[in-house]
Motif scaffolding. Structure first.
Motif, PDB file in Angstrom:
ATOM      1  N   GLN A  98       0.984  -1.136  -0.045  1.00  0.00           N
ATOM      2  CA  GLN A  98       0.016  -0.095  -0.114  1.00  0.00           C
ATOM      3  C   GLN A  98       0.824   1.241   0.010  1.00  0.00           C
ATOM      4  OE1 GLN A  98      -3.030  -0.341  -0.378  1.00  0.00           O
ATOM      5  NE2 GLN A  98      -3.787   1.871  -0.356  1.00  0.00           N
ATOM      6  N   GLU A  99       1.972   1.239   0.562  1.00  0.00           N
ATOM      7  CA  GLU A  99       2.785   2.452   0.713  1.00  0.00           C
ATOM      8  C   GLU A  99       3.474   2.511  -0.513  1.00  0.00           C
ATOM      9  OE1 GLU A  99       5.771   2.155   3.752  1.00  0.00           O
ATOM     10  OE2 GLU A  99       4.327   1.605   5.349  1.00  0.00           O
ATOM     11  N   HIS A 100       3.831   1.509  -1.101  1.00  0.00           N
ATOM     12  CA  HIS A 100       4.324   1.645  -2.417  1.00  0.00           C
ATOM     13  C   HIS A 100       3.560   2.157  -3.457  1.00  0.00           C
ATOM     14  CE1 HIS A 100       6.224   0.365  -6.438  1.00  0.00           C
ATOM     15  NE2 HIS A 100       7.290   0.283  -5.856  1.00  0.00           N
ATOM     16  N   LYS A 101       2.293   1.605  -3.476  1.00  0.00           N
ATOM     17  CA  LYS A 101       1.226   1.891  -4.276  1.00  0.00           C
ATOM     18  C   LYS A 101       0.999   3.657  -4.262  1.00  0.00           C
ATOM     19  CE  LYS A 101      -3.471   0.834  -5.493  1.00  0.00           C
ATOM     20  NZ  LYS A 101      -4.755   0.026  -5.025  1.00  0.00           N
ATOM     21  N   HIS A 102       1.258   4.120  -3.046  1.00  0.00           N
ATOM     22  CA  HIS A 102       0.994   5.931  -2.972  1.00  0.00           C
ATOM     23  C   HIS A 102       2.302   6.271  -2.899  1.00  0.00           C
ATOM     24  CE1 HIS A 102      -3.235   4.956  -2.572  1.00  0.00           C
ATOM     25  NE2 HIS A 102      -2.931   4.377  -1.603  1.00  0.00           N
ATOM     26  N   GLY A 103       3.333   5.692  -3.576  1.00  0.00           N
ATOM     27  CA  GLY A 103       4.749   6.246  -3.332  1.00  0.00           C
ATOM     28  C   GLY A 103       5.089   7.163  -4.807  1.00  0.00           C
ATOM     29  N   GLU A 104       6.331   7.180  -4.901  1.00  0.00           N
ATOM     30  CA  GLU A 104       6.867   7.810  -6.108  1.00  0.00           C
ATOM     31  C   GLU A 104       6.700   7.231  -7.457  1.00  0.00           C
ATOM     32  OE1 GLU A 104      10.842   9.656  -5.471  1.00  0.00           O
ATOM     33  OE2 GLU A 104      10.302  10.131  -3.690  1.00  0.00           O
ATOM     34  N   CYS A 105       6.905   6.017  -7.429  1.00  0.00           N
ATOM     35  CA  CYS A 105       6.838   4.994  -8.544  1.00  0.00           C
ATOM     36  C   CYS A 105       5.932   3.890  -8.551  1.00  0.00           C
ATOM     37  CB  CYS A 105       8.532   4.420  -8.894  1.00  0.00           C
ATOM     38  SG  CYS A 105       9.620   5.877  -9.125  1.00  0.00           S
ATOM     39  N   PRO A 106       4.614   4.395  -8.672  1.00  0.00           N
ATOM     40  CA  PRO A 106       3.765   3.380  -8.385  1.00  0.00           C
ATOM     41  C   PRO A 106       3.614   2.409  -9.490  1.00  0.00           C
ATOM     42  CG  PRO A 106       2.542   5.477  -8.821  1.00  0.00           C
ATOM     43  CD  PRO A 106       4.171   5.541  -8.587  1.00  0.00           C
TER      44      PRO A 106
END
Length: 167
Positions: free
Chosen positions: A50-58
């Motif tokens: 979930q963090e990755h999904k809303h991060g810089e390079c989803p």
């Protein structure tokens, strides 16, 4: 059929595993300590995704769907779950094992599941008497699980194993 009753083919092994996986899904095995640890671990991984999904390079939404779909299937290894089912019906299984003159051990269940995985995913394997006997015993385990699920008492299941199941 009568002509194929004693034949243990790759399809037979796959069918027995499917029956066991079905019974595992109906069992309370998913409540044990290891299953709970896997669930907690999966929840942590979901948070990371979930963090990755809303991060810089989803990634693409379909990639996340695939990742979440995969995580939904995380659980105990099939062999470990089958071993747990086997232990729940151990007395009945000992009776069945006596009929084939082979006592199924954890390593036999592990090898049976590995065999199924290999033939399912394209590897060539040669069946042997140990795999065939394990298949026979585990097919009887499916019946024991089904009987327990519909409310038959374990002592009655053990009696049925002595008299009918596996005969």
């Amino acid at each position: 059929t009568d002509s194929s009753v004693n034949i243990v083919s790759n399809d037979t092994i796959k069918a027995i595993c499917s029956g066991l996986e079905c019974e595992i899904s109906f069992s309370d095995i998913e409540d044990n300590q290891e299953a709970q640890e896997i669930k907690a671990f999966a929840d942590k991984i979901k948070e990371l995704v979930q963090e990755h999904k809303h991060g810089e390079c989803p990634l693409s939404p379909k990639s996340y769907d695939k990742i979440y779909g995969n995580i939904r299937h995380w659980g105990m290894a099939t062999a470990d779950s089958v071993i747990e089912l086997y232990r729940k019906h151990e007395k009945a299984m000992q009776t069945i094992c006596g009929k084939v003159r082979m006592f199924v051990k954890d390593r036999d269940i592990n090898e049976f599941i590995k065999y199924r995985n290999d033939v399912t995913h394209g590897s060539y394997r040669v069946n042997n008497i140990r795999i065939a006997n394990t298949a026979y015993v585990l097919s009887c385990l499916v019946y024991c699980c089904l009987l327990a699920r519909i409310g038959i008492d374990e002592s009655k299941i053990e009696e049925l194993c002595r008299m009918k199941i596996g005969s």
